[in-house]
Scaffold this motif. Structure first.
Motif, mmCIF file in Angstrom:
data_model
loop_
_atom_site.group_PDB
_atom_site.id
_atom_site.type_symbol
_atom_site.label_atom_id
_atom_site.label_comp_id
_atom_site.label_asym_id
_atom_site.label_seq_id
_atom_site.Cartn_x
_atom_site.Cartn_y
_atom_site.Cartn_z
ATOM 1 N N GLU A 26 0.829 -1.209 0.000
ATOM 2 C CA GLU A 26 0.000 0.000 0.000
ATOM 3 C C GLU A 26 0.862 1.258 0.000
ATOM 4 O O GLU A 26 0.575 2.219 -0.727
ATOM 5 N N LEU A 31 -1.419 3.940 -1.610
ATOM 6 C CA LEU A 31 -2.780 3.612 -1.193
ATOM 7 C C LEU A 31 -2.959 3.846 0.302
ATOM 8 O O LEU A 31 -1.981 3.843 1.063
ATOM 9 N N ARG A 71 -11.498 -1.003 -7.117
ATOM 10 C CA ARG A 71 -11.951 0.178 -7.857
ATOM 11 C C ARG A 71 -13.251 0.729 -7.269
ATOM 12 O O ARG A 71 -13.449 1.955 -7.197
ATOM 13 N N HIS A 75 -9.876 2.977 -5.541
ATOM 14 C CA HIS A 75 -8.450 2.888 -5.861
ATOM 15 C C HIS A 75 -8.187 1.751 -6.839
ATOM 16 O O HIS A 75 -8.986 0.817 -6.951
#
Length: 219
Positions: A26, A31, A71, A75
């Protein structure tokens, strides 16, 4: 109560938590922290992970389905990237504890949520490991009196049936068993069946709690 049997999860118990690897991924991808866990927690019985661990979809389908779920949460992250990082490092002290338990006459077993094709998934024994590491994992798994893999059984934790299947295979009552898992959601059904459940937050904590329950000194 005298416990005769100890049942282990693999990933996050015998090995370090895969969530550490997820956090590194991440960070690399920019993220939010614990984003993979958020994806995995959404619709937990029917999401990509659940279907993959029950062998209802293959790796290619998992890759695209996980990406769709990521998604939907805002993300971009493909399933293949997640699978590539989840193999955790083996905890030597935990392996030593397995040998000690066997020497003391305690039955040891393993319930792991994994994915098809002999590849252990998010909660399992390894993914895309080196040949040497794969041999190490196989050597550890050979220590267990019985192993239940979700992708072969067609049922995954926390479904109570998987714990009942283990008791039936070993010929023991739940009250005779200690169960270790790093996820509380997987400990809960074990406890409800009558097992002594230990939620694992670290290797040292797990061994201390297991030693106390069994009244056996462990590494």
């Amino acid at each position: 109560m005298t416990y005769t049997t100890v049942i282990f999860d693999f990933g996050g118990v015998i090995t370090a938590s895969p969530f550490e690897a997820f956090n590194r991924l991440e960070e690399e991808r920019g993220l939010p922290r614990d984003f993979v866990r958020r994806v995995n927690a959404a619709d937990p019985d029917n999401n990509a992970w659940a279907k993959f661990e029950r062998a209802e979809i293959d790796a290619a389908a998992f890759d695209s389905l996980f990406a769709e779920e990521a998604r939907a949460l805002g993300h971009e992250l493909e399933g293949e990237a997640v699978l590539a990082v989840i193999a955790g490092a083996v905890r030597p002290a935990m392996v030593a504890a397995l040998d000690t338990l066997k020497e003391r006459g305690v039955t040891i077993a393993c319930i792991t949520n994994n994915v098809p094709g002999g590849k252990m998934g998010i909660r399992g024994a390894g993914m895309k490991r080196s040949p040497e590491a794969a041999i190490e994992v196989a050597d550890i798994m050979a220590r267990f009196a019985h192993v239940i893999e979700s992708s072969k059984a067609g049922v995954r934790k926390p479904d109570p049936r998987i714990y009942e299947m283990m008791c039936e295979a070993l010929g023991v009552e739940p009250a005779e068993c200690i169960y270790l898992d790093d996820l509380g959601i997987n400990c809960k059904p074990a406890s409800q069946l009558g097992m002594h459940a230990i939620k694992v937050t670290s290797g040292d904590q797990a061994l201390a709690d297991l030693s106390a329950a069994l009244k056996i000194a462990l590494p």
